[in-house]
Design a protein around this motif. Structure first.
Motif, PDB file in Angstrom:
ATOM      1  N   ASP A  39       6.900  45.817 -34.296  1.00 50.88           N
ATOM      2  CA  ASP A  39       7.390  44.596 -34.928  1.00 50.88           C
ATOM      3  C   ASP A  39       6.719  44.476 -36.294  1.00 50.88           C
ATOM      4  N   ARG A  40       7.297  43.686 -37.162  1.00 48.81           N
ATOM      5  CA  ARG A  40       6.772  43.558 -38.517  1.00 48.81           C
ATOM      6  C   ARG A  40       5.327  43.065 -38.529  1.00 48.81           C
ATOM      7  N   GLU A  41       4.934  42.313 -37.520  1.00 51.79           N
ATOM      8  CA  GLU A  41       3.557  41.824 -37.431  1.00 51.79           C
ATOM      9  C   GLU A  41       2.570  42.937 -37.138  1.00 51.79           C
ATOM     10  N   SER A  42       3.055  44.138 -36.878  1.00 53.16           N
ATOM     11  CA  SER A  42       2.198  45.304 -36.652  1.00 53.16           C
ATOM     12  C   SER A  42       2.222  46.275 -37.824  1.00 53.16           C
ATOM     13  N   VAL A  43       2.967  45.938 -38.867  1.00 55.64           N
ATOM     14  CA  VAL A  43       3.126  46.836 -40.013  1.00 55.64           C
ATOM     15  C   VAL A  43       2.278  46.339 -41.175  1.00 55.64           C
ATOM     16  N   LEU A  44       1.374  47.197 -41.648  1.00 59.99           N
ATOM     17  CA  LEU A  44       0.591  46.913 -42.836  1.00 59.99           C
ATOM     18  C   LEU A  44       1.202  47.699 -43.990  1.00 59.99           C
ATOM     19  N   ILE A  45       1.499  47.011 -45.070  1.00 61.93           N
ATOM     20  CA  ILE A  45       2.096  47.615 -46.251  1.00 61.93           C
ATOM     21  C   ILE A  45       1.005  47.687 -47.316  1.00 61.93           C
ATOM     22  N   GLY A  46       0.830  48.848 -47.909  1.00 67.22           N
ATOM     23  CA  GLY A  46      -0.226  48.948 -48.896  1.00 67.22           C
ATOM     24  C   GLY A  46      -0.019  50.089 -49.861  1.00 67.22           C
ATOM     25  N   GLY A  47      -0.828  50.094 -50.903  1.00 71.29           N
ATOM     26  CA  GLY A  47      -0.772  51.159 -51.876  1.00 71.29           C
ATOM     27  C   GLY A  47      -1.845  51.017 -52.920  1.00 71.29           C
ATOM     28  N   PHE A  48      -1.926  52.038 -53.758  1.00 66.62           N
ATOM     29  CA  PHE A  48      -2.856  52.087 -54.879  1.00 66.62           C
ATOM     30  C   PHE A  48      -2.061  52.189 -56.176  1.00 66.62           C
ATOM     31  N   SER A  49      -2.470  51.457 -57.183  1.00 71.44           N
ATOM     32  CA  SER A  49      -1.896  51.507 -58.513  1.00 71.44           C
ATOM     33  C   SER A  49      -0.407  51.128 -58.467  1.00 71.44           C
ATOM     34  N   TYR A  66       3.875  39.868 -41.753  1.00 70.76           N
ATOM     35  CA  TYR A  66       3.572  41.299 -41.637  1.00 70.76           C
ATOM     36  C   TYR A  66       2.186  41.449 -41.007  1.00 70.76           C
ATOM     37  N   GLY A  67       1.879  42.666 -40.597  1.00 70.96           N
ATOM     38  CA  GLY A  67       0.544  42.938 -40.081  1.00 70.96           C
ATOM     39  C   GLY A  67      -0.503  42.868 -41.164  1.00 70.96           C
ATOM     40  N   GLY A  68      -0.100  43.128 -42.389  1.00 71.88           N
ATOM     41  CA  GLY A  68      -1.037  43.030 -43.493  1.00 71.88           C
ATOM     42  C   GLY A  68      -0.468  43.595 -44.771  1.00 71.88           C
ATOM     43  N   LEU A  69      -1.201  43.343 -45.842  1.00 73.12           N
ATOM     44  CA  LEU A  69      -0.882  43.855 -47.166  1.00 73.12           C
ATOM     45  C   LEU A  69      -2.180  44.324 -47.800  1.00 73.12           C
ATOM     46  N   ALA A  70      -2.197  45.558 -48.287  1.00 67.87           N
ATOM     47  CA  ALA A  70      -3.370  46.105 -48.970  1.00 67.87           C
ATOM     48  C   ALA A  70      -2.983  46.479 -50.398  1.00 67.87           C
ATOM     49  N   PHE A 110      -5.261  41.929 -48.582  1.00 64.12           N
ATOM     50  CA  PHE A 110      -6.437  42.331 -49.346  1.00 64.12           C
ATOM     51  C   PHE A 110      -5.966  42.694 -50.746  1.00 64.12           C
ATOM     52  N   VAL A 111      -6.577  42.081 -51.762  1.00 66.44           N
ATOM     53  CA  VAL A 111      -6.258  42.366 -53.159  1.00 66.44           C
ATOM     54  C   VAL A 111      -7.577  42.727 -53.839  1.00 66.44           C
ATOM     55  N   GLY A 112      -7.752  44.005 -54.133  1.00 62.14           N
ATOM     56  CA  GLY A 112      -8.985  44.467 -54.745  1.00 62.14           C
ATOM     57  C   GLY A 112      -8.728  45.184 -56.052  1.00 62.14           C
ATOM     58  N   CYS A 113      -9.604  44.956 -57.037  1.00 60.79           N
ATOM     59  CA  CYS A 113      -9.425  45.563 -58.353  1.00 60.79           C
ATOM     60  C   CYS A 113     -10.733  45.446 -59.130  1.00 60.79           C
ATOM     61  N   SER A 114     -10.860  46.241 -60.155  1.00 60.59           N
ATOM     62  CA  SER A 114     -11.974  46.140 -61.072  1.00 60.59           C
ATOM     63  C   SER A 114     -11.742  45.009 -62.058  1.00 60.59           C
ATOM     64  N   ASP A 115     -12.824  44.430 -62.527  1.00 61.78           N
ATOM     65  CA  ASP A 115     -12.707  43.414 -63.576  1.00 61.78           C
ATOM     66  C   ASP A 115     -12.389  44.025 -64.939  1.00 61.78           C
ATOM     67  N   ALA A 130      -2.363  34.094 -56.274  1.00 62.10           N
ATOM     68  CA  ALA A 130      -1.764  32.753 -56.256  1.00 62.10           C
ATOM     69  C   ALA A 130      -0.378  32.771 -55.631  1.00 62.10           C
ATOM     70  N   VAL A 131       0.431  33.764 -55.960  1.00 56.55           N
ATOM     71  CA  VAL A 131       1.776  33.861 -55.372  1.00 56.55           C
ATOM     72  C   VAL A 131       1.679  34.118 -53.875  1.00 56.55           C
ATOM     73  N   LEU A 132       0.855  35.063 -53.476  1.00 56.67           N
ATOM     74  CA  LEU A 132       0.734  35.380 -52.053  1.00 56.67           C
ATOM     75  C   LEU A 132       0.231  34.176 -51.260  1.00 56.67           C
ATOM     76  N   GLU A 133      -0.735  33.456 -51.802  1.00 60.36           N
ATOM     77  CA  GLU A 133      -1.227  32.257 -51.116  1.00 60.36           C
ATOM     78  C   GLU A 133      -0.156  31.179 -51.045  1.00 60.36           C
ATOM     79  N   ALA A 134       0.604  31.005 -52.129  1.00 60.87           N
ATOM     80  CA  ALA A 134       1.679  30.008 -52.129  1.00 60.87           C
ATOM     81  C   ALA A 134       2.734  30.334 -51.076  1.00 60.87           C
ATOM     82  N   LEU A 135       2.904  31.625 -50.786  1.00 60.96           N
ATOM     83  CA  LEU A 135       3.861  32.060 -49.762  1.00 60.96           C
ATOM     84  C   LEU A 135       3.254  32.033 -48.358  1.00 60.96           C
ATOM     85  N   GLY A 136       1.979  31.683 -48.254  1.00 53.23           N
ATOM     86  CA  GLY A 136       1.370  31.521 -46.941  1.00 53.23           C
ATOM     87  C   GLY A 136       0.515  32.678 -46.464  1.00 53.23           C
ATOM     88  N   ALA A 137       0.176  33.621 -47.340  1.00 58.08           N
ATOM     89  CA  ALA A 137      -0.700  34.726 -46.939  1.00 58.08           C
ATOM     90  C   ALA A 137      -2.152  34.258 -46.906  1.00 58.08           C
TER      91      ALA A 137
END
Length: 167
Positions: A39-49, A66-70, A110-115, A130-137
């Motif tokens: 189910d979508r609650e078990s799917v983590l979507i993620g990537g680099f760059s 979703y299960g998560g976003l990286a 999870f949203v990670g980046c260099s300053d 801000a967008v992800l939080e506004a959507l309920g993440a």
């Protein structure tokens, strides 16, 4: 070796058709996982760059639980980011029946980046959060001092914990 030809900060039209093709590829991967019995609650979507840009854009444009976003060194795609544009796209209930006011329904992100990432301005990291939080993440945003464009062990551990929580 790119999903789209220009910076993710360019006008959306300048990255077509690559951007749309990449978003369809992410959607197809999610669909394959669901068709295989997850189910979508078990799917983590993620990537680099660029992959992180597509992952965050896909989740924000297709909000459901979703299960998560990286998001490793990336952010939402386009010259500007307006929370209201994403909220207006999220009308109606999510696919899982969640309230439209919070269609991501607590999806861990999870949203990670260099300053000082040469490709990702710090402000875009905050706009993406801000967008992800506004959507309920449920967003864990981390900025790393002087890291550059890469992924560190702390980020890997944070996302590994998200994956472990799905089991």
């Amino acid at each position: 070796n790119t999903w789209y030809p220009n910076s993710f900060l360019a006008p959306v039209a300048d990255n077509e058709p690559g951007r749309s093709s990449g978003l369809r590829a992410v959607g197809a991967a999610v669909d394959r996982a669901v068709d295989a019995g997850l189910d979508r609650e078990s799917v983590l979507i993620g990537g680099f760059s660029q992959g992180a840009c597509l992952a965050s854009e896909f989740v924000a444009r297709n909000p459901t639980r979703y299960g998560g976003l990286a998001v490793f060194s990336g952010g939402l795609i386009g010259e500007t980011v307006d929370v209201d544009d994403y909220l207006s796209d999220a009308t109606g209930a999510g696919e899982d029946g969640s309230d439209a006011a919070a269609p991501l329904a607590g999806t861990p992100a999870f949203v990670g980046c260099s300053d000082v990432d040469p490709h990702i301005p710090e402000e875009r990291v905050h706009e993406t959060t801000a967008v992800l939080e506004a959507l309920g993440a449920d967003v864990d945003e981390r900025l790393y001092e002087g890291m550059g464009h890469g992924i560190n062990e702390e980020e890997v551990a944070a996302v590994a914990a998200m994956v472990a929580a799905l089991a």
